[in-house]
Motif scaffolding. Structure first.
Motif, mmCIF file in Angstrom:
data_model
loop_
_atom_site.group_PDB
_atom_site.id
_atom_site.type_symbol
_atom_site.label_atom_id
_atom_site.label_comp_id
_atom_site.label_asym_id
_atom_site.label_seq_id
_atom_site.Cartn_x
_atom_site.Cartn_y
_atom_site.Cartn_z
ATOM 1 N N ASP A 44 0.810 -1.215 0.000
ATOM 2 C CA ASP A 44 0.000 0.000 0.000
ATOM 3 C C ASP A 44 0.844 1.266 0.000
ATOM 4 O O ASP A 44 0.420 2.295 -0.514
ATOM 5 C CB ASP A 44 -0.936 0.009 1.208
ATOM 6 C CG ASP A 44 -1.902 -1.173 1.199
ATOM 7 O OD1 ASP A 44 -2.326 -1.579 0.099
ATOM 8 O OD2 ASP A 44 -2.219 -1.695 2.285
ATOM 9 N N LEU A 52 4.374 -0.596 4.033
ATOM 10 C CA LEU A 52 3.035 -0.858 4.555
ATOM 11 C C LEU A 52 2.312 -1.759 3.563
ATOM 12 O O LEU A 52 2.175 -1.414 2.386
ATOM 13 C CB LEU A 52 2.258 0.447 4.753
ATOM 14 C CG LEU A 52 0.815 0.306 5.231
ATOM 15 C CD1 LEU A 52 0.768 -0.291 6.642
ATOM 16 C CD2 LEU A 52 0.114 1.660 5.206
ATOM 17 N N CYS A 53 1.876 -2.904 4.038
ATOM 18 C CA CYS A 53 1.184 -3.879 3.200
ATOM 19 C C CYS A 53 -0.169 -4.220 3.816
ATOM 20 O O CYS A 53 -0.406 -3.964 5.004
ATOM 21 C CB CYS A 53 1.993 -5.169 3.091
ATOM 22 S SG CYS A 53 3.604 -4.982 2.340
ATOM 23 N N SER A 54 -1.022 -4.830 3.008
ATOM 24 C CA SER A 54 -2.293 -5.328 3.524
ATOM 25 C C SER A 54 -2.641 -6.624 2.798
ATOM 26 O O SER A 54 -2.125 -6.905 1.723
ATOM 27 C CB SER A 54 -3.401 -4.291 3.324
ATOM 28 O OG SER A 54 -3.605 -4.030 1.953
ATOM 29 N N GLU A 112 -9.269 -8.288 6.875
ATOM 30 C CA GLU A 112 -8.167 -7.554 6.267
ATOM 31 C C GLU A 112 -7.207 -7.085 7.361
ATOM 32 O O GLU A 112 -7.623 -6.523 8.372
ATOM 33 C CB GLU A 112 -8.660 -6.369 5.448
ATOM 34 C CG GLU A 112 -7.573 -5.811 4.562
ATOM 35 C CD GLU A 112 -8.089 -5.018 3.377
ATOM 36 O OE1 GLU A 112 -7.258 -4.709 2.508
ATOM 37 O OE2 GLU A 112 -9.285 -4.710 3.324
ATOM 38 N N GLU A 114 -3.199 -5.251 8.164
ATOM 39 C CA GLU A 114 -2.094 -4.415 7.684
ATOM 40 C C GLU A 114 -0.818 -4.913 8.313
ATOM 41 O O GLU A 114 -0.814 -5.310 9.484
ATOM 42 C CB GLU A 114 -2.280 -2.954 8.109
ATOM 43 C CG GLU A 114 -3.363 -2.218 7.397
ATOM 44 C CD GLU A 114 -3.439 -0.759 7.841
ATOM 45 O OE1 GLU A 114 -3.692 0.065 6.952
ATOM 46 O OE2 GLU A 114 -3.262 -0.456 9.027
ATOM 47 N N GLU A 116 2.916 -3.378 8.856
ATOM 48 C CA GLU A 116 3.756 -2.195 8.711
ATOM 49 C C GLU A 116 5.131 -2.473 9.294
ATOM 50 O O GLU A 116 5.256 -2.815 10.466
ATOM 51 C CB GLU A 116 3.142 -0.984 9.396
ATOM 52 C CG GLU A 116 3.949 0.280 9.198
ATOM 53 C CD GLU A 116 3.283 1.526 9.767
ATOM 54 O OE1 GLU A 116 3.637 2.617 9.290
ATOM 55 O OE2 GLU A 116 2.436 1.404 10.663
ATOM 56 N N ARG A 134 -1.784 -5.478 12.267
ATOM 57 C CA ARG A 134 -3.011 -4.993 12.916
ATOM 58 C C ARG A 134 -4.217 -5.193 12.013
ATOM 59 O O ARG A 134 -4.090 -5.376 10.809
ATOM 60 C CB ARG A 134 -2.864 -3.536 13.313
ATOM 61 C CG ARG A 134 -2.519 -2.615 12.187
ATOM 62 C CD ARG A 134 -2.258 -1.175 12.676
ATOM 63 N NE ARG A 134 -1.798 -0.383 11.562
ATOM 64 C CZ ARG A 134 -0.536 -0.049 11.314
ATOM 65 N NH1 ARG A 134 0.412 -0.410 12.171
ATOM 66 N NH2 ARG A 134 -0.200 0.649 10.264
ATOM 67 N N LYS A 136 -7.127 -3.969 9.877
ATOM 68 C CA LYS A 136 -7.244 -2.754 9.073
ATOM 69 C C LYS A 136 -8.472 -1.937 9.462
ATOM 70 O O LYS A 136 -8.426 -0.715 9.467
ATOM 71 C CB LYS A 136 -7.273 -3.098 7.588
ATOM 72 C CG LYS A 136 -7.077 -1.887 6.702
ATOM 73 C CD LYS A 136 -6.757 -2.249 5.285
ATOM 74 C CE LYS A 136 -6.432 -0.998 4.494
ATOM 75 N NZ LYS A 136 -5.952 -1.319 3.158
#
Length: 157
Positions: A44, A52-54, A112, A114, A116, A134, A136
């Motif tokens: 993301d 930062l990914c999701s 979903e 995240e 980070e 965490r 989302k």
């Protein structure tokens, strides 16, 4: 559980009565595990020192309790944490020296999350990255990890 049962549990697919999936498992391509974990991961945001990914938690990463497996969580800390080293222009992410994870909550299939990762320090020979996973939708922390990596001569910037 008696000792023999524990042994059989750990040695599944070894010796007599081999696991019926052994030929499929042994035929998996090199680095299959990394791709198995990363499938569905979206980047993301990326900048020097931060990634930062999701992703939506897939059924393949669940444990027996039907929530995100601790090993999958550890792999995400490893993979996304290592990616932060590359944001410094390194040709290699180095070798893991230590990974520690604190598990704080559960994530369920379809939820979903995240991931980070932030560099605390990327020096000449050592990188230290913190990774937070965490939910989302509300920011609730599922796990916090710290990843220390040794950077070899080849990976120096």
């Amino acid at each position: 559980m008696d000792l023999e049962t524990v042994k059989k549990y750990l040695e599944k697919g070894v010796g007599e009565g081999e696991d019926k999936n052994a030929s499929t498992i042994n035929g998996m391509p090199s680095k299959f595990f990394e791709n198995f974990i990363r499938q569905g991961l979206h980047v993301d945001h990326i900048e020097k020192g931060r990634v930062l990914c999701s992703m939506k938690v897939p059924p393949r990463l669940l444990n027996a309790g039907n929530f995100l497996h601790g090993g999958a969580t550890a792999s995400l800390v490893d993979l996304v944490g290592s990616a932060v080293v590359y944001t410094y222009g390194a040709s290699s992410s180095g070798v893991s020296v230590e990974i520690s994870i604190t598990y704080l909550d559960a994530a369920f299939v379809g939820e979903e999350i995240e991931i980070e990762a932030k560099a605390l320090r990327v020096g000449k020979t050592v990188a230290v990255i913190t990774v937070e996973i965490r939910k989302k939708k509300n920011g609730k922390i599922i796990a916090q990890g710290r990843h220390t990596k040794y950077l070899s001569v080849q990976s120096k910037m």
